[in-house]
Design a protein around this motif. Sequence first.
Motif, PDB file in Angstrom:
ATOM      1  N   ASN A 176       0.817  -1.223   0.000  1.00 43.45           N
ATOM      2  CA  ASN A 176       0.000   0.000   0.000  1.00 43.45           C
ATOM      3  C   ASN A 176       0.848   1.269   0.000  1.00 43.45           C
ATOM      4  OD1 ASN A 176      -2.039  -1.848   0.153  1.00 43.45           O
ATOM      5  ND2 ASN A 176      -2.725  -1.279   2.185  1.00 43.45           N
ATOM      6  N   TRP A 177       1.779   1.354  -0.945  1.00 42.24           N
ATOM      7  CA  TRP A 177       2.631   2.528  -1.064  1.00 42.24           C
ATOM      8  C   TRP A 177       1.961   3.655  -1.834  1.00 42.24           C
ATOM      9  CZ3 TRP A 177       5.576  -2.164  -2.275  1.00 42.24           C
ATOM     10  CH2 TRP A 177       6.461  -2.530  -1.259  1.00 42.24           C
ATOM     11  N   ASN A 178       0.731   3.466  -2.227  1.00 43.58           N
ATOM     12  CA  ASN A 178       0.068   4.435  -3.103  1.00 43.58           C
ATOM     13  C   ASN A 178      -0.470   5.654  -2.367  1.00 43.58           C
ATOM     14  OD1 ASN A 178      -1.764   2.315  -2.092  1.00 43.58           O
ATOM     15  ND2 ASN A 178      -3.347   3.473  -3.126  1.00 43.58           N
ATOM     16  N   PHE A 179      -0.489   6.764  -3.078  1.00 43.62           N
ATOM     17  CA  PHE A 179      -1.105   8.006  -2.599  1.00 43.62           C
ATOM     18  C   PHE A 179      -2.393   8.284  -3.372  1.00 43.62           C
ATOM     19  CE2 PHE A 179       2.767   8.531  -0.459  1.00 43.62           C
ATOM     20  CZ  PHE A 179       2.695   9.605   0.400  1.00 43.62           C
ATOM     21  N   LEU A 180      -2.541   7.645  -4.521  1.00 41.86           N
ATOM     22  CA  LEU A 180      -3.751   7.748  -5.334  1.00 41.86           C
ATOM     23  C   LEU A 180      -4.283   6.336  -5.566  1.00 41.86           C
ATOM     24  CD1 LEU A 180      -2.442  10.322  -7.992  1.00 41.86           C
ATOM     25  CD2 LEU A 180      -4.013  10.809  -6.107  1.00 41.86           C
ATOM     26  N   ASN A 181      -5.533   6.219  -6.000  1.00 44.15           N
ATOM     27  CA  ASN A 181      -6.122   4.899  -6.258  1.00 44.15           C
ATOM     28  C   ASN A 181      -6.009   4.531  -7.729  1.00 44.15           C
ATOM     29  OD1 ASN A 181      -6.879   3.955  -3.808  1.00 44.15           O
ATOM     30  ND2 ASN A 181      -9.029   4.500  -3.970  1.00 44.15           N
ATOM     31  N   GLY A 182      -4.830   4.603  -8.273  1.00 44.39           N
ATOM     32  CA  GLY A 182      -4.630   4.294  -9.684  1.00 44.39           C
ATOM     33  C   GLY A 182      -4.386   2.819  -9.899  1.00 44.39           C
ATOM     34  N   PHE A 183      -3.159   2.511 -10.249  1.00 41.85           N
ATOM     35  CA  PHE A 183      -2.819   1.149 -10.649  1.00 41.85           C
ATOM     36  C   PHE A 183      -1.869   0.476  -9.665  1.00 41.85           C
ATOM     37  CE2 PHE A 183      -3.603   3.817 -14.397  1.00 41.85           C
ATOM     38  CZ  PHE A 183      -4.718   3.157 -14.899  1.00 41.85           C
ATOM     39  N   TYR A 184      -1.947   0.847  -8.389  1.00 41.39           N
ATOM     40  CA  TYR A 184      -0.996   0.323  -7.410  1.00 41.39           C
ATOM     41  C   TYR A 184      -1.048  -1.195  -7.317  1.00 41.39           C
ATOM     42  CZ  TYR A 184      -4.576  -0.475  -3.830  1.00 41.39           C
ATOM     43  OH  TYR A 184      -5.656  -0.934  -3.138  1.00 41.39           O
ATOM     44  N   ARG A 185      -2.203  -1.794  -7.541  1.00 38.63           N
ATOM     45  CA  ARG A 185      -2.281  -3.269  -7.483  1.00 38.63           C
ATOM     46  C   ARG A 185      -1.407  -3.895  -8.567  1.00 38.63           C
ATOM     47  NH1 ARG A 185      -7.654  -1.747  -6.186  1.00 38.63           N
ATOM     48  NH2 ARG A 185      -8.277  -2.508  -4.142  1.00 38.63           N
ATOM     49  N   ILE A 186      -1.389  -3.274  -9.725  1.00 37.48           N
ATOM     50  CA  ILE A 186      -0.536  -3.755 -10.818  1.00 37.48           C
ATOM     51  C   ILE A 186       0.932  -3.526 -10.468  1.00 37.48           C
ATOM     52  CG2 ILE A 186       0.110  -3.383 -13.241  1.00 37.48           C
ATOM     53  CD1 ILE A 186      -2.875  -2.618 -13.705  1.00 37.48           C
ATOM     54  N   TYR A 187       1.270  -2.320  -9.998  1.00 38.61           N
ATOM     55  CA  TYR A 187       2.657  -2.019  -9.649  1.00 38.61           C
ATOM     56  C   TYR A 187       3.176  -2.998  -8.597  1.00 38.61           C
ATOM     57  CZ  TYR A 187       1.086   2.659 -11.274  1.00 38.61           C
ATOM     58  OH  TYR A 187       0.533   3.710 -11.945  1.00 38.61           O
ATOM     59  N   GLU A 188       2.371  -3.209  -7.556  1.00 37.98           N
ATOM     60  CA  GLU A 188       2.820  -4.080  -6.470  1.00 37.98           C
ATOM     61  C   GLU A 188       2.901  -5.534  -6.919  1.00 37.98           C
ATOM     62  OE1 GLU A 188       0.863  -3.187  -2.715  1.00 37.98           O
ATOM     63  OE2 GLU A 188       1.412  -1.075  -2.913  1.00 37.98           O
ATOM     64  N   ALA A 189       1.998  -5.976  -7.782  1.00 34.04           N
ATOM     65  CA  ALA A 189       2.057  -7.350  -8.292  1.00 34.04           C
ATOM     66  C   ALA A 189       3.343  -7.561  -9.095  1.00 34.04           C
ATOM     67  CB  ALA A 189       0.827  -7.655  -9.149  1.00 34.04           C
ATOM     68  N   ILE A 190       3.680  -6.616  -9.945  1.00 32.44           N
ATOM     69  CA  ILE A 190       4.916  -6.712 -10.736  1.00 32.44           C
ATOM     70  C   ILE A 190       6.129  -6.633  -9.810  1.00 32.44           C
ATOM     71  CG2 ILE A 190       6.354  -5.529 -12.447  1.00 32.44           C
ATOM     72  CD1 ILE A 190       3.673  -4.701 -13.824  1.00 32.44           C
ATOM     73  N   TYR A 191       6.094  -5.721  -8.871  1.00 34.06           N
ATOM     74  CA  TYR A 191       7.203  -5.541  -7.925  1.00 34.06           C
ATOM     75  C   TYR A 191       7.495  -6.840  -7.174  1.00 34.06           C
ATOM     76  CZ  TYR A 191       9.655  -3.637  -3.834  1.00 34.06           C
ATOM     77  OH  TYR A 191      10.548  -3.389  -2.824  1.00 34.06           O
ATOM     78  N   PHE A 192       6.458  -7.454  -6.626  1.00 33.21           N
ATOM     79  CA  PHE A 192       6.673  -8.688  -5.857  1.00 33.21           C
ATOM     80  C   PHE A 192       6.980  -9.885  -6.736  1.00 33.21           C
ATOM     81  CE2 PHE A 192       4.145  -6.293  -2.618  1.00 33.21           C
ATOM     82  CZ  PHE A 192       5.166  -6.172  -1.699  1.00 33.21           C
ATOM     83  N   SER A 193       6.442  -9.931  -7.942  1.00 33.22           N
ATOM     84  CA  SER A 193       6.720 -11.064  -8.828  1.00 33.22           C
ATOM     85  C   SER A 193       8.134 -11.039  -9.381  1.00 33.22           C
ATOM     86  CB  SER A 193       5.701 -11.124  -9.967  1.00 33.22           C
ATOM     87  OG  SER A 193       5.908 -10.060 -10.867  1.00 33.22           O
ATOM     88  N   THR A 194       8.773  -9.871  -9.345  1.00 35.24           N
ATOM     89  CA  THR A 194      10.141  -9.757  -9.855  1.00 35.24           C
ATOM     90  C   THR A 194      11.193  -9.817  -8.754  1.00 35.24           C
ATOM     91  OG1 THR A 194      10.023  -7.346  -9.814  1.00 35.24           O
ATOM     92  CG2 THR A 194       9.440  -8.448 -11.888  1.00 35.24           C
ATOM     93  N   GLY A 195      10.790 -10.175  -7.564  1.00 34.40           N
ATOM     94  CA  GLY A 195      11.750 -10.340  -6.483  1.00 34.40           C
ATOM     95  C   GLY A 195      11.913  -9.109  -5.612  1.00 34.40           C
ATOM     96  N   SER A 196      10.986  -8.165  -5.691  1.00 33.05           N
ATOM     97  CA  SER A 196      11.006  -6.971  -4.827  1.00 33.05           C
ATOM     98  C   SER A 196      12.318  -6.225  -4.881  1.00 33.05           C
ATOM     99  CB  SER A 196      10.699  -7.367  -3.379  1.00 33.05           C
ATOM    100  OG  SER A 196       9.475  -8.004  -3.277  1.00 33.05           O
ATOM    101  N   SER A 197      12.838  -6.043  -6.062  1.00 26.27           N
ATOM    102  CA  SER A 197      14.124  -5.356  -6.176  1.00 26.27           C
ATOM    103  C   SER A 197      14.108  -4.426  -7.369  1.00 26.27           C
ATOM    104  CB  SER A 197      15.236  -6.396  -6.358  1.00 26.27           C
ATOM    105  OG  SER A 197      16.480  -5.751  -6.407  1.00 26.27           O
ATOM    106  N   TYR A 198      14.963  -3.403  -7.281  1.00 23.66           N
ATOM    107  CA  TYR A 198      15.070  -2.460  -8.399  1.00 23.66           C
ATOM    108  C   TYR A 198      16.222  -2.859  -9.276  1.00 23.66           C
ATOM    109  CZ  TYR A 198      11.596   0.534  -6.374  1.00 23.66           C
ATOM    110  OH  TYR A 198      10.423   1.022  -5.899  1.00 23.66           O
TER     111      TYR A 198
END
Length: 178
Positions: A156-178
């Motif tokens: 829940n890093w979002n400030f708006l109700n946009g596409f955070y579910r997509i961002y977080e799904a991709i973030y966690f599926s890629t190993g939570s790393s930049y």
Amino acid sequence: MRDAETRMTCKTVLYILVVSYCYCDYWLWMLHCFLDRKENLESRIPDIKEFATKFQDHHDFPTKVLYENHLGEIDDLVSAVAGMGLLMGYWTSPATKLTVVGVCMWGSLGSLNHFYGHALTNGYDIPPLYKYGQRWGLLPTAKHHKTHHTAPFEMNWNFLNGFYRIYEAIYFSTGSSY
């Protein structure tokens, strides 16, 4: 009469609103996610270490947002990004300049909602725009953000109700790393 490509049309206004919202939604999510990462507390880049330390201090003392300018910590960063966009905007269209202004507008809305979410959690009344915006699902609710303030602070890093579910799904599926 002005050339067709320089006229502001309903289509252009819709483009500005959508593009500025999507850009701001992702940028705020990414900034929040990045500054919340524990390894940034040990960064060799002094500015990142400083921003991350201040940002993560908010988890330990969430009510400080009600009496300190928590978001003021990133004012210089936001101003520099917006200023660069406007400076470079000399060579761009009016729509691009208004998109930069739109990003600032959506960012202000999200940041104020963050503040009012904390105020609501602590029993304060909040303005109707934010009260009903949260109630009707247009803005993240105080309850939604409160889960972000529960260790390990990794959602829940979002400030708006946009596409955070997509961002977080991709973030966690890629190993939570930049």
